[in-house]
Design a protein around this motif. Structure first.
Motif, PDB file in Angstrom:
ATOM      1  N   GLY A  52     -55.424   5.882  17.203  1.00 45.20           N
ATOM      2  CA  GLY A  52     -55.251   4.698  16.887  1.00 45.20           C
ATOM      3  C   GLY A  52     -54.547   3.654  17.628  1.00 45.20           C
ATOM      4  O   GLY A  52     -55.330   2.356  17.751  1.00 45.20           O
ATOM      5  N   LEU A  53     -53.457   3.877  17.990  1.00 48.53           N
ATOM      6  CA  LEU A  53     -52.734   2.820  17.967  1.00 48.53           C
ATOM      7  C   LEU A  53     -53.040   2.718  19.895  1.00 48.53           C
ATOM      8  O   LEU A  53     -52.489   1.763  19.861  1.00 48.53           O
ATOM      9  CB  LEU A  53     -51.619   3.745  18.157  1.00 48.53           C
ATOM     10  CG  LEU A  53     -50.749   3.431  16.972  1.00 48.53           C
ATOM     11  CD1 LEU A  53     -49.714   3.989  16.523  1.00 48.53           C
ATOM     12  CD2 LEU A  53     -50.137   2.307  16.632  1.00 48.53           C
ATOM     13  N   ARG A  54     -54.475   4.067  19.976  1.00 50.02           N
ATOM     14  CA  ARG A  54     -53.964   3.249  21.988  1.00 50.02           C
ATOM     15  C   ARG A  54     -55.334   3.324  21.836  1.00 50.02           C
ATOM     16  O   ARG A  54     -56.018   2.921  23.161  1.00 50.02           O
ATOM     17  CB  ARG A  54     -54.269   5.370  22.732  1.00 50.02           C
ATOM     18  CG  ARG A  54     -53.358   5.803  23.033  1.00 50.02           C
ATOM     19  CD  ARG A  54     -52.635   6.926  23.289  1.00 50.02           C
ATOM     20  NE  ARG A  54     -54.021   7.925  23.313  1.00 50.02           N
ATOM     21  CZ  ARG A  54     -53.502   8.977  22.617  1.00 50.02           C
ATOM     22  NH1 ARG A  54     -52.487   9.229  22.445  1.00 50.02           N
ATOM     23  NH2 ARG A  54     -54.690  10.011  22.171  1.00 50.02           N
ATOM     24  N   VAL A  77     -59.699   3.622  10.478  1.00 46.38           N
ATOM     25  CA  VAL A  77     -60.938   3.223  11.072  1.00 46.38           C
ATOM     26  C   VAL A  77     -60.110   1.771  11.276  1.00 46.38           C
ATOM     27  O   VAL A  77     -61.254   0.761  12.044  1.00 46.38           O
ATOM     28  CB  VAL A  77     -61.976   2.802   9.380  1.00 46.38           C
ATOM     29  CG1 VAL A  77     -63.037   3.929   9.476  1.00 46.38           C
ATOM     30  CG2 VAL A  77     -61.472   2.073   9.163  1.00 46.38           C
ATOM     31  N   ALA A  78     -59.042   1.259  11.251  1.00 46.59           N
ATOM     32  CA  ALA A  78     -58.445   0.685  11.660  1.00 46.59           C
ATOM     33  C   ALA A  78     -56.139   0.938  11.545  1.00 46.59           C
ATOM     34  O   ALA A  78     -56.421   1.879  10.777  1.00 46.59           O
ATOM     35  CB  ALA A  78     -58.298  -0.995  10.850  1.00 46.59           C
ATOM     36  N   ILE A  79     -55.992  -0.067  13.055  1.00 43.05           N
ATOM     37  CA  ILE A  79     -54.578   0.299  12.773  1.00 43.05           C
ATOM     38  C   ILE A  79     -54.101  -0.778  13.267  1.00 43.05           C
ATOM     39  O   ILE A  79     -53.922  -1.449  14.195  1.00 43.05           O
ATOM     40  CB  ILE A  79     -54.293   1.121  13.180  1.00 43.05           C
ATOM     41  CG1 ILE A  79     -52.336   1.951  13.075  1.00 43.05           C
ATOM     42  CG2 ILE A  79     -54.567   1.649  14.941  1.00 43.05           C
ATOM     43  CD1 ILE A  79     -52.107   2.816  13.627  1.00 43.05           C
ATOM     44  N   GLN A  80     -52.582  -1.288  13.076  1.00 40.39           N
ATOM     45  CA  GLN A  80     -51.981  -2.295  13.433  1.00 40.39           C
ATOM     46  C   GLN A  80     -50.777  -2.034  13.086  1.00 40.39           C
ATOM     47  O   GLN A  80     -49.820  -2.007  12.230  1.00 40.39           O
ATOM     48  CB  GLN A  80     -52.346  -3.872  12.245  1.00 40.39           C
ATOM     49  CG  GLN A  80     -51.316  -4.809  13.264  1.00 40.39           C
ATOM     50  CD  GLN A  80     -51.211  -5.988  11.827  1.00 40.39           C
ATOM     51  OE1 GLN A  80     -52.625  -6.204  10.825  1.00 40.39           O
ATOM     52  NE2 GLN A  80     -50.935  -7.457  12.330  1.00 40.39           N
ATOM     53  N   ASP A  81     -50.548  -1.938  14.351  1.00 40.05           N
ATOM     54  CA  ASP A  81     -48.792  -0.998  14.955  1.00 40.05           C
ATOM     55  C   ASP A  81     -47.780  -2.308  14.004  1.00 40.05           C
ATOM     56  O   ASP A  81     -47.471  -3.198  14.285  1.00 40.05           O
ATOM     57  CB  ASP A  81     -48.558  -1.309  16.446  1.00 40.05           C
ATOM     58  CG  ASP A  81     -47.649   0.109  16.632  1.00 40.05           C
ATOM     59  OD1 ASP A  81     -47.075   0.999  15.668  1.00 40.05           O
ATOM     60  OD2 ASP A  81     -47.161  -0.499  18.211  1.00 40.05           O
TER      61      ASP A  81
END
Length: 171
Positions: A52-54, A77-81
Protein backbone atom coordinates in the motif's frame (compact mmCIF):
# COMPACT_ATOMS: atom_id res chain seq x y z
CA UNK A 1 -39.42 -5.06 6.70
CA UNK A 2 -36.02 -6.28 7.89
CA UNK A 3 -33.97 -4.04 10.16
CA UNK A 4 -30.52 -3.17 8.79
CA UNK A 5 -28.22 -3.23 11.81
CA UNK A 6 -25.22 -1.11 11.08
CA UNK A 7 -22.81 -0.12 13.80
CA UNK A 8 -20.05 2.39 14.39
CA UNK A 9 -17.30 1.62 16.85
CA UNK A 10 -14.60 4.09 17.85
CA UNK A 11 -11.86 2.97 20.22
CA UNK A 12 -8.88 5.12 21.13
CA UNK A 13 -5.86 5.21 23.37
CA UNK A 14 -3.74 8.22 24.31
CA UNK A 15 0.01 7.64 24.20
CA UNK A 16 2.87 9.70 25.63
CA UNK A 17 4.94 8.47 22.70
CA UNK A 18 5.84 10.03 19.37
CA UNK A 19 3.34 9.51 16.55
CA UNK A 20 6.17 7.95 14.50
CA UNK A 21 6.85 5.31 17.16
CA UNK A 22 3.17 4.38 17.54
CA UNK A 23 2.71 4.28 13.75
CA UNK A 24 5.73 2.01 13.27
CA UNK A 25 4.33 -0.40 15.84
CA UNK A 26 0.76 -0.27 14.46
CA UNK A 27 1.96 -1.33 10.99
CA UNK A 28 4.25 -4.09 12.25
CA UNK A 29 2.66 -7.43 11.22
CA UNK A 30 3.89 -9.21 14.36
CA UNK A 31 2.45 -6.51 16.64
CA UNK A 32 -0.86 -6.77 14.75
CA UNK A 33 -0.91 -10.53 15.35
CA UNK A 34 -0.04 -10.05 19.01
CA UNK A 35 -3.01 -7.74 19.63
CA UNK A 36 -5.42 -10.65 19.14
CA UNK A 37 -3.65 -13.10 21.48
CA UNK A 38 -4.58 -15.14 23.47
CA UNK A 39 -8.24 -14.99 22.39
CA UNK A 40 -7.71 -15.36 18.67
CA UNK A 41 -5.02 -15.97 16.13
CA UNK A 42 -5.05 -13.45 13.32
CA UNK A 43 -2.76 -13.73 10.36
CA UNK A 44 -2.32 -11.03 7.76
CA UNK A 45 0.19 -11.30 4.92
CA UNK A 46 3.31 -9.39 5.98
CA UNK A 47 3.58 -7.33 2.77
CA UNK A 48 0.07 -5.79 2.66
CA UNK A 49 0.92 -2.42 4.23
CA UNK A 50 4.26 -2.19 2.40
CA UNK A 51 2.50 -2.71 -0.92
CA UNK A 52 0.00 0.00 0.00
CA UNK A 53 2.80 2.42 0.83
CA UNK A 54 4.29 1.70 -2.60
CA UNK A 55 0.99 2.88 -4.13
CA UNK A 56 -0.38 -0.53 -5.14
CA UNK A 57 -3.92 0.35 -3.95
CA UNK A 58 -6.20 -1.35 -3.51
CA UNK A 59 -4.26 -4.29 -2.08
CA UNK A 60 -6.36 -7.44 -1.74
CA UNK A 61 -5.42 -9.85 1.02
CA UNK A 62 -6.65 -13.02 2.67
CA UNK A 63 -6.38 -12.94 6.44
CA UNK A 64 -7.45 -15.72 8.80
CA UNK A 65 -9.10 -15.46 12.17
CA UNK A 66 -8.98 -18.63 14.30
CA UNK A 67 -10.87 -19.96 16.04
CA UNK A 68 -13.35 -20.33 14.33
CA UNK A 69 -11.18 -20.57 11.20
CA UNK A 70 -12.95 -17.64 9.60
CA UNK A 71 -11.54 -16.47 6.29
CA UNK A 72 -11.27 -12.68 6.26
CA UNK A 73 -10.80 -11.52 2.67
CA UNK A 74 -9.99 -7.84 2.69
CA UNK A 75 -8.75 -4.86 0.77
CA UNK A 76 -6.40 -2.15 1.89
CA UNK A 77 -8.06 0.81 0.18
CA UNK A 78 -6.17 3.84 1.51
CA UNK A 79 -2.95 4.61 3.33
CA UNK A 80 -1.23 7.83 4.35
CA UNK A 81 2.23 7.01 5.66
CA UNK A 82 2.60 7.86 9.32
CA UNK A 83 -1.05 8.85 9.69
CA UNK A 84 -3.72 6.31 8.69
CA UNK A 85 -4.80 3.31 6.69
CA UNK A 86 -8.20 1.90 5.79
CA UNK A 87 -9.19 -1.71 5.19
CA UNK A 88 -12.52 -3.14 4.07
CA UNK A 89 -14.01 -6.64 4.06
CA UNK A 90 -17.10 -8.68 3.36
CA UNK A 91 -17.08 -12.14 4.93
CA UNK A 92 -19.19 -14.76 6.71
CA UNK A 93 -19.36 -12.68 9.87
CA UNK A 94 -19.72 -9.18 8.38
CA UNK A 95 -21.85 -8.10 5.43
CA UNK A 96 -19.83 -4.89 5.42
CA UNK A 97 -16.68 -3.80 7.27
CA UNK A 98 -14.70 -0.56 6.99
CA UNK A 99 -11.86 0.02 9.47
CA UNK A 100 -9.84 3.22 9.61
CA UNK A 101 -6.67 3.16 11.74
CA UNK A 102 -5.36 6.64 12.63
CA UNK A 103 -2.45 8.06 14.59
CA UNK A 104 -3.32 11.63 15.61
CA UNK A 105 -0.65 13.91 17.13
CA UNK A 106 -1.44 15.55 20.49
CA UNK A 107 0.44 18.10 22.57
CA UNK A 108 2.14 15.38 24.60
CA UNK A 109 2.29 12.44 22.21
CA UNK A 110 -0.50 10.99 20.12
CA UNK A 111 -3.83 9.24 20.11
CA UNK A 112 -4.36 6.00 18.23
CA UNK A 113 -7.93 5.63 16.93
CA UNK A 114 -9.77 2.64 15.47
CA UNK A 115 -12.92 3.80 13.67
CA UNK A 116 -14.96 0.84 12.45
CA UNK A 117 -18.26 0.77 10.59
CA UNK A 118 -19.81 -2.68 10.23
CA UNK A 119 -22.94 -4.67 9.49
CA UNK A 120 -23.04 -8.12 11.07
CA UNK A 121 -24.57 -11.07 9.29
CA UNK A 122 -25.29 -14.61 10.28
CA UNK A 123 -27.19 -16.46 12.96
CA UNK A 124 -26.09 -14.33 15.94
CA UNK A 125 -28.06 -11.19 16.83
CA UNK A 126 -26.33 -8.07 15.54
CA UNK A 127 -26.25 -6.57 19.04
CA UNK A 128 -24.23 -9.55 20.33
CA UNK A 129 -21.77 -9.32 17.43
CA UNK A 130 -21.43 -5.55 17.96
CA UNK A 131 -20.64 -5.99 21.66
CA UNK A 132 -18.21 -8.83 20.99
CA UNK A 133 -16.47 -6.64 18.40
CA UNK A 134 -16.17 -3.81 20.94
CA UNK A 135 -14.69 -6.20 23.51
CA UNK A 136 -12.17 -7.50 20.99
CA UNK A 137 -11.05 -3.97 20.16
CA UNK A 138 -10.77 -3.14 23.86
CA UNK A 139 -8.55 -6.20 24.25
CA UNK A 140 -6.46 -5.15 21.25
CA UNK A 141 -5.87 -1.65 22.65
CA UNK A 142 -4.94 -2.98 26.08
CA UNK A 143 -2.45 -5.45 24.56
CA UNK A 144 -0.96 -2.84 22.26
CA UNK A 145 -0.49 -0.35 25.12
CA UNK A 146 1.62 -2.79 27.16
CA UNK A 147 5.20 -1.57 27.30
CA UNK A 148 4.33 1.87 25.92
CA UNK A 149 3.90 5.08 27.87
CA UNK A 150 0.14 5.63 27.81
CA UNK A 151 -2.53 7.41 29.81
CA UNK A 152 -4.29 4.67 31.81
CA UNK A 153 -7.42 6.85 32.04
CA UNK A 154 -7.56 7.16 28.25
CA UNK A 155 -6.71 3.61 27.20
CA UNK A 156 -9.20 1.57 25.17
CA UNK A 157 -11.93 4.21 25.38
CA UNK A 158 -14.98 2.78 23.57
CA UNK A 159 -17.92 4.41 21.83
CA UNK A 160 -20.29 1.91 20.19
CA UNK A 161 -23.54 2.96 18.63
CA UNK A 162 -26.09 1.94 16.06
CA UNK A 163 -25.98 4.07 12.92
CA UNK A 164 -29.26 5.85 12.18
CA UNK A 165 -31.01 5.29 8.85
CA UNK A 166 -30.37 8.89 7.78
CA UNK A 167 -26.63 8.36 8.37
CA UNK A 168 -26.37 5.31 6.11
CA UNK A 169 -23.66 5.79 3.52
CA UNK A 170 -22.04 8.73 5.34
CA UNK A 171 -18.48 8.27 6.60
Amino acid sequence: MAVNFQWRLRVWTRFHETPDRVWAMKVDPERIRDEFRPWLRFSLPDDVLDRGLRGELPVSFDARLTPPGLAWPGRLVAIQDGVSFVDESENRLMAAWRHEHTVEPTGDGCRYIDDVQFSPRGPLPALHVAHATALLFRHRHLRFARGLDHDARATAVIVLREVLDEEQGAA
